[in-house]
Design a protein around this motif. Structure first.
Motif, PDB file in Angstrom:
ATOM      1  N   GLU A 732       0.832  -1.200   0.000  1.00 62.79           N
ATOM      2  CA  GLU A 732       0.000   0.000   0.000  1.00 62.79           C
ATOM      3  C   GLU A 732       0.871   1.256   0.000  1.00 62.79           C
ATOM      4  O   GLU A 732       0.562   2.238  -0.699  1.00 62.79           O
ATOM      5  N   PHE A 733       1.964   1.218   0.744  1.00 61.18           N
ATOM      6  CA  PHE A 733       2.850   2.387   0.821  1.00 61.18           C
ATOM      7  C   PHE A 733       3.469   2.692  -0.536  1.00 61.18           C
ATOM      8  O   PHE A 733       3.515   3.860  -0.972  1.00 61.18           O
ATOM      9  N   MET A 734       3.952   1.665  -1.234  1.00 62.29           N
ATOM     10  CA  MET A 734       4.578   1.906  -2.536  1.00 62.29           C
ATOM     11  C   MET A 734       3.555   2.402  -3.548  1.00 62.29           C
ATOM     12  O   MET A 734       3.871   3.231  -4.401  1.00 62.29           O
ATOM     13  N   GLY A 735       2.314   1.913  -3.438  1.00 63.03           N
ATOM     14  CA  GLY A 735       1.268   2.440  -4.315  1.00 63.03           C
ATOM     15  C   GLY A 735       1.024   3.919  -4.053  1.00 63.03           C
ATOM     16  O   GLY A 735       0.808   4.710  -4.980  1.00 63.03           O
ATOM     17  N   PHE A 736       1.071   4.313  -2.798  1.00 65.08           N
ATOM     18  CA  PHE A 736       0.891   5.726  -2.437  1.00 65.08           C
ATOM     19  C   PHE A 736       2.045   6.576  -2.954  1.00 65.08           C
ATOM     20  O   PHE A 736       1.838   7.699  -3.421  1.00 65.08           O
ATOM     21  N   THR A 737       3.266   6.031  -2.875  1.00 65.13           N
ATOM     22  CA  THR A 737       4.419   6.800  -3.379  1.00 65.13           C
ATOM     23  C   THR A 737       4.299   7.026  -4.884  1.00 65.13           C
ATOM     24  O   THR A 737       4.700   8.082  -5.384  1.00 65.13           O
ATOM     25  N   ARG A 738       3.737   6.032  -5.587  1.00 65.02           N
ATOM     26  CA  ARG A 738       3.553   6.221  -7.038  1.00 65.02           C
ATOM     27  C   ARG A 738       2.530   7.315  -7.308  1.00 65.02           C
ATOM     28  O   ARG A 738       2.713   8.138  -8.210  1.00 65.02           O
ATOM     29  N   ASP A 739       1.467   7.334  -6.505  1.00 66.91           N
ATOM     30  CA  ASP A 739       0.452   8.375  -6.687  1.00 66.91           C
ATOM     31  C   ASP A 739       1.022   9.762  -6.404  1.00 66.91           C
ATOM     32  O   ASP A 739       0.613  10.744  -7.030  1.00 66.91           O
ATOM     33  N   ARG A 740       1.949   9.847  -5.468  1.00 69.60           N
ATOM     34  CA  ARG A 740       2.551  11.132  -5.096  1.00 69.60           C
ATOM     35  C   ARG A 740       3.813  11.431  -5.900  1.00 69.60           C
ATOM     36  O   ARG A 740       4.496  12.429  -5.644  1.00 69.60           O
ATOM     37  N   GLU A 741       4.127  10.524  -6.865  1.00 66.89           N
ATOM     38  CA  GLU A 741       5.320  10.676  -7.712  1.00 66.89           C
ATOM     39  C   GLU A 741       6.592  10.752  -6.862  1.00 66.89           C
ATOM     40  O   GLU A 741       7.508  11.547  -7.107  1.00 66.89           O
TER      41      GLU A 741
END
Length: 1358
Positions: A732-741
């Protein structure tokens, strides 16, 4: 047409309607005059009725008549006009008459008005005369006042000196009188003040008050003079100094003021217990102007900083003190100064340091409940600075007013500063006057400078006094304006103290006061203003409470969220008065003292046990006004109560009927009713109670997704993922980092050995670049945690600017080593596996790709195997909710286990062949079985696996549950299976787990037990317990005395029967006698400990000995109706409450005392043994000796008898027999099947007419069946009845047999000491709670009982 018109005219004129008459009328010379003067206001009704048929004629209109005759047209118009006028006149005339009446009335009123106006004019003229007289009098008065002022001014100028000194003389006279009064009580006042400084610091505010009151009463009793209104603030401080402390941030409540007094007045340096950092901030502000130096106890430069402060006379604050102090500080703590060469020195380490007398030292600790040894306590003054609710309320009130009414708070703060400055100046003036008078020489009237100074001082003093009076008056008004916002502050204070209690539930639930203030203040600011103050206050209270709950609840595990919201709800209602302390105590603890006093109270209905029934009766006794005849009502018909959105029937087994109890009871009283009458529904009732009294938001799971949480963190505030077994937030964290670039700007480090420096460097780099750092598994790097704490704490004061984009993320399992400082000031969120079969399967299918699921050579068989494995994983994961029925030990199976099992499945089936034996072994014994440490749990896991993952499971008609709801779809691919999963029931039926429907009740009962015990662990004990009267000390003292009287002192083996110790022909003692001696030794040791503890506890309560930490724990256990842990270590395994445990102990001691005195019983009470395995070994040893067989080849065979026995009945018989003996009624026949044997019979303590003693083996009783019952008709184990949670096993014949092979159709039933089943794993592979496995005939296959969790128990829980 002409005729018709003329007829109408004739009718109106009252003539005949024939033609001749019409012509006569027309020929009349006065015809037009008659028409014009026609009396149209008095037309008879009959004429109008006649004329109506003409007017209503559609041809009788001017236009039509005109075509015949223009003269007739005019007459037609006249007829119609007359008709119209007549009709209108009928409506208007009554109104005209009323108008006339009104005008007449108006004229009358106007006449009256004129009369009144004339009289008013006369009065006004009289007033004018009086006004003139008044003005004359006022002018004369003013003239006199002016003359008085002139005279006074002349007199004042003539007597400046006398006037100047006069007021001072009055003040001095008052002071002298006050001091004279205080001088008489100075001895007692100073004694109490010194005692307070010496002893009160470490105690809570309540105990301080009690101690002070006791000291004052003792002084009065011994005739020691003491002030009638004694106040430590008045004796040891003055208002000016207290105001100065308040200005430096000291809370304004009395407890904080007393803490400041104790800290500043003591001759020993203060060590302040300061978990909320209040004292720390106060000291920092108060001593900031004097060059305060701050250091931690762990700092390497501590002694160097201390030396500088001592040498220069600077104040020093040592923070983060632990439970021990550095040995090098001892000379400073004891103030071991000495003179050498005219210099005042102190030894610090190896060096001598000049000691400046202005040096001051303070110490603070953040430990909430530290334990300091006596050698520490005698060197420092312990001051308990833990924030009080009233103190926090005042602080929050200031914050609320500052945000809501900034002008009021600003004015108040200015007033405080002004009052302090004015009082300081006033004191300076008074001192200056006294000094000049004291130093004046010669005639005072010759000292012109003194007179001028006195007059100037007098003027200044008067101005200041006036200003102070006005300021204090204004302060009162401001305080009144601030009080409007007190409800908001009060709610905030309540919420914080509930949050603070969560740390007792889990070490990770830590929140600082500073963090709470940020939440509280931010939502005060964000609440929209409402012109209606009451509504606005309600909005503020709702928003701040909801915000605090949301922020805290997302950092709690699911099992603790309801506890938080319930305790919060209760505390709010207790503050309102909706819930009493007695009700709250009863809900948590029951009323054991009332239950004990009830004696024998058999339940009149089968659905309540005797213990439950006594609990219901105790509810009536504790609250007679509310629950009178409640017990009787429970047996008469169903009682349903509505709590929130749920209707709960507290006695569903009773006959249907209506009752008044729902309307009669409050919501809290309904909870008490559910608690006692249907405890399995208490968790549901609590949920609905919170919904009803606090709102639905407080029982809902708050959003925990990262986009929601991210705005709450910043570069100084980390986000902590609190993990549970089987979860990993990394995806979930890595998915969030992708959303935040930010995907390429994240440093993810899994902590462990040697990773600390790597993490340090990553944080150092990210601070400069603005990257993100994710430190995983912090619990694995406990030794590096202090370094992490220092890094995070120093971020706001870092010399290197912290980049705005920098963020720190942490993950950790719950660990006590995790730094409290980080926990208290971070955003926390829990990460848990999904709950429920449907959610678990959804998670599995979200992780499984369609390619993996659909593309395999085995096709549908592959999909059924994958689905079966996923279902199996979900089932064994969800069995935990059933507690010991599910697993003896709560295993945390992870998604990795499932992934490894699927990978193994793919590996073994890649050739299109299914090696079932290998797959089942690897999956059941290694992949999942590797986590299982209990042999019986392993048996259960393997059995469950065969239902989901076996050749039989490949059958298209195979169902996972009897109802057919759960199965593997026969057709379709990944998408179809997902659709099937989405349609599964939301709540899981026990059948899918292979359990009886009663398992749901057991699960709910366990949830209730955990709910109450957890809340009990975080609640301070109250002055009364369980609805009883008196103080907590009195309650515990009485309970200790009662137990001393009830519990025997020992089992006396001196009076043991001689036959027990007779030797056989080979000189060997009976093995059961050895077992008896060992058991008696264990019980006597326990009894010695109990009586010693009770005696010490009574002395400690009376103040004769010190209340040690161990005795304090015993005290708490008594208040909470729990068995003290110290007794549990010495005693036997038990999960009973204190009252039931004592009754059980008495019964055990009685059983062994009777055995030792009269011989072995016909049936042994198996539950009464400390070590039942030893008893079984004794049976085997006796049999082996008798038949000369090797003991290691003997096995037990079991036969259930057709007789039930309850040890309580046997003990009752013995007690009745003793009373009969004492009453000399020995000749009467003994009641029941029990009686003492006659002489010459078999050596046995008592005879049971319904049982015959077997030649081989022994009879035992006292076992209970968990998740089953015994069918006496068929003599088999069968499913329990609905609602039957525990059943009694009849008397059991235990017979040793040589190389006995059990019947394969029997169920090998494990036997445990307690319902918990879990224990310490022994070398045998079994839990220490496990006793033996007993083979029982049954009416179902063994797999049925294994998955159902059926077992035998020697002891039940209350």
């Amino acid at each position: 047409m002409v005729q018709i018109v003329l007829e109408a005219v004739c009718i109106l004129l009252g003539a005949k309607t024939d033609w001749s008459t019409a012509k006569q009328i027309l020929s009349d010379s006065n015809f037009l005059k008659r028409l014009m003067e026609y009396d149209k206001e008095n037309i008879p009704e009959t004429v109008l009725k006649k004329i109506k048929k003409y007017v209503d004629d559609p041809k009788f209109v001017p236009e039509v008549v005109e075509k015949v005759s223009k003269a007739c047209k005019s007459m037609c118009l006249w007829v119609r006009a007359i008709d119209l006028f007549a009709r209108v006149f009928k409506e208007v005339e009554p109104k005209r008459q009323r108008l006339q009446g009104a005008e007449e009335e108006l004229a009358s009123v106007m006449a009256t008005l004129k009369e009144k106006q004339d009289r008013l004019a006369a009065v006004e003229a009289q007033i004018g005369e009086l006004q003139s007289l008044y003005d004359h009098s006022v002018a004369e008065k003013q003239s006199l006042e002016d003359k008085i002022a002139v005279t006074s001014a002349r007199l004042a100028r003539a007597s400046k000196l006398t006037s100047a000194l006069g007021d001072e003389g009055e003040r001095w006279a008052v002071n002298v009188e006050t001091l004279d009064g205080e001088l008489g009580t100075v001895v007692g006042n100073m004694f109490i003040g010194a005692a307070s400084v010496s002893y009160l610091g470490a105690f809570t505010s309540q105990f301080r008050d009690e101690l002070l009151q006791h000291w004052i009463e003792m002084c009065q009793l011994l005739a020691v003079p003491i002030g009638s209104n004694f106040s430590l603030q008045a004796v040891l401080a003055d208002p000016y100094q207290i105001r100065q402390w308040n200005a430096c941030g000291l809370p304004r409540d009395d407890v904080s003021t007393l803490n400041a007094i104790l800290s500043c007045r003591s001759r020993r340096w203060p060590l302040m217990i300061d978990p909320q950092d209040q004292a720390n901030q106060w000291i920092r502000r108060m001593e900031a102007m004097d060059g305060l130096k701050v250091a931690k106890m762990s700092d390497g430069q501590l002694l160097r900083v201390l030396e500088t402060c001592i040498r220069l006379g600077l104040p020093m604050l040592i923070e983060a003190v632990g439970e021990t102090l550095e040995a090098a500080l001892e000379p400073v703590l004891l103030r071991q100064t000495y003179l050498s060469g005219g210099r005042l020195l102190i030894k610090l380490g190896d060096s001598e340091v000049d000691y400046e007398k202005s040096f001051r030292m303070y110490m603070t600790t953040k430990l909430g409940n530290p334990h300091y040894l006596p050698e520490v306590c005698i060197k420092v003054t312990l001051v308990n600075f833990t924030v009080t609710q009233s103190g926090l309320e005042d602080q929050l009130l200031g914050d609320v007013v500052r945000l809501e009414e900034p002008k009021i708070e600003e004015t108040r703060n200015k007033l405080i500063v002004q009052i302090n400055a004015d009082k300081a100046q006033l004191r300076s003036i008074e001192d200056k006057i006294l000094y000049m008078l004291f130093t004046s020489e010669g005639n005072i009237l010759d000292n012109e400078q003194l007179i001028v100074t006195l007059n100037e001082s007098k003027i200044t003093s008067r101005d200041i006094s006036i200003r102070l009076t006005e300021a204090e008056s204004t302060e009162v008004k401001i305080s009144a304006a601030r009080e409007k916002y007190r409800p908001v502050a009060l709610r905030g204070s309540i919420v914080y103290f509930v949050i603070a209690q969560l740390a007792d539930v889990d070490a990770m639930y830590q929140y600082s006061l500073k963090y709470f203030n940020q939440i509280f203040n931010s939502h005060i600011e964000s609440t929209r203003k409402n012109p209606d103050l009451e509504e606005h206050l309600a909005n503020l209270i709702e928003n701040t409470t909801t915000a605090a709950y949301t922020d805290v609840a997302r950092g709690l595990f699911e099992k603790d969220k309801l506890i938080f919201s319930f305790v919060l709800c209760i505390d709010i209602m207790r503050q309102r008065g909706s819930v009493t302390d007695a009700q709250w105590n009863f809900l948590l603890r029951g009323a054991p003292h009332l239950v004990e006093g009830l004696g024998e109270q058999p339940s009149p209905v089968k659905w309540y046990s005797d213990g439950d029934w006594k609990g219901i009766l105790s509810l009536e006794l504790a609250f007679p006004d509310q629950f009178t005849h409640f017990a009787k009502a429970l047996t008469g018909g169903q009682i349903a109560v509505v709590i929130g959105n749920e209707t709960i029937t507290v006695n569903p087994e009773a006959a249907a009927g209506s009752s008044h109890w729902d309307a009669r009871l409050t919501s809290m009283e309904k909870l008490l009713a559910v608690r006692m009458a249907r405890q399995e529904q208490l968790a549901l009732a609590v949920t609905e109670f919170v919904r009803q009294n606090l709102g639905s938001v407080f029982i809902e799971r708050p959003a925990i997704d990262l986009p929601t949480l991210y705005p709450n963190i910043d570069r100084y505030t980390p986000l902590i993922f609190v993990l549970s077994q089987g979860t990993d937030p990394m995806g979930e964290f890595m998915g969030f980092t992708r959303d935040r670039e930010m995907e390429d700007r994240v440093a993810a480090i899994s902590l462990g050995q040697g990773q600390g420096p790597v993490a340090e460097k990553a944080i150092s780099d990210a601070i400069r670049t603005g990257d993100w750092v994710f430190l995983q598994n912090c619990h694995l790097s406990a030794s590096w945690m202090p370094c992490l704490e220092a890094i995070i704490k120093d971020l706001p004061e870092s010399t290197t600017p912290v980049h705005e984009s920098f963020r720190l993320f942490l993950s950790s399992m719950p660990a006590k080593a995790f730094p409290v400082e980080i926990l208290q000031n971070s955003v926390k969120v829990t990460n848990e596996p999904p709950r429920g079969l449907r959610n678990s399967l959804r998670q599995a299918f979200a992780a499984i790709t369609p390619e993996f699921f659909d593309d395999n050579v085995l096709e549908i068989s592959w999909r059924r195997m994958v689905f079966g494995l996923c279902f199996f994983h979900a089932v064994i994961q969800e069995r935990k909710k059933y507690g010991p029925l599910g697993w003896n030990i709560g295993y945390e199976f992870t998604t990795n286990d499932r992934d490894f099992a699927l990978d193994n499945l793919r590996l073994f089936c890649k050739d299109g062949v299914i090696p079932w034996e290998a797959l089942q072994y690897i999956t059941g014994e290694i992949t999942y079985g590797g986590r299982v440490t209990d042999n019986w749990d392993q048996r259960c896991l393997t059995t469950i696996l065969t239902d989901f993952f076996s050749p039989a499971a490949m059958d298209p008609d195979h169902k996972y549950s009897p109802s057919g709801i759960y199965y593997a779809p026969s057709e379709g691919g990944h998408q179809e299976y997902k659709q099937y999963v989405d349609n599964l029931p939301v709540s899981d039926s026990p059948e899918i787990f292979g359990m009886h429907v009663n398992a749901d009740v057991v699960s709910k009962v366990q949830e209730t037990y955990r709910l109450l015990t957890t809340i009990l662990s975080m609640q301070p004990w109250l002055a009364t317990s369980g609805g009883g009267e008196g103080s907590g000390d009195q309650f515990v003292y009485d309970l200790a005395e009662t137990m001393e009287g009830r519990i025997p002192v020992k089992i006396d083996m001196e009076v043991a029967h001689k036959k027990l110790f007779e030797l056989d022909d080979r000189g060997r003692m009976n093995s059961l006698t050895t077992v008896l001696v060992q058991e008696v030794d264990r019980y006597n040791r326990l009894l010695r400990v109990i009586h010693s503890t009770l005696a010490d506890l009574k002395r400690a309560i009376r103040g004769l000995v010190v209340m040690s930490e161990e005795l304090d724990r015993v005290y708490r256990a008594f208040v909470n109706n729990q068995v003290p842990a110290f007794w549990g270590k010495v005693g036997y395994l038990s999960v009973k409450s204190l009252g039931s445990w004592v009754t059980d102990l008495i019964m055990r001691v009685d059983a062994f005392a009777d055995w030792s005195r009269y011989g072995p019983p016909p049936s042994f009470w198996f539950s009464g043994f400390f070590f039942p395995q030893g008893f079984l070994t004794g049976i085997l040893q006796n049999f082996a000796r008798k038949h000369s067989l090797p003991i290691d080849q003997l096995r037990f065979q079991y036969e259930v008898q057709k007789v039930w026995r309850d040890q309580a009945d046997i003990m009752k018989w013995r007690q009745e027999m003793s009373s009969r003996d004492s009453a000399a009624a020995k000749d009467d026949p003994e009641p029941g099947p029990f009686h003492r044997p006659t002489s010459g019979k078999t050596f046995i303590s008592w005879v049971d007419d319904e049982l015959s003693v077997p030649e081989e083996g022994l009879l035992i009783h006292g076992l209970f069946i968990d998740a089953g019952r015994w069918d006496m008709d068929n003599m088999t184990l069968t499913d329990p009845l609905l609602g039957e949670l525990k059943a009694t096993l009849p008397v059991l014949h235990v017979l040793p047999a040589f190389e006995h092979v059990p019947n394969p159709t029997d169920y090998s039933c494990p036997t445990y000491r307690t319902p918990v089943r879990a224990g310490v794993l022994s070398t045998t592979g079994h839990s220490t709670n496990f006793v033996v496995d007993i083979q029982l005939p049954c009416d179902q296959p063994e797999e049925h009982w294994i998955t159902q969790g059926t077992a035998l128990l020697t002891l039940l829980q209350d």
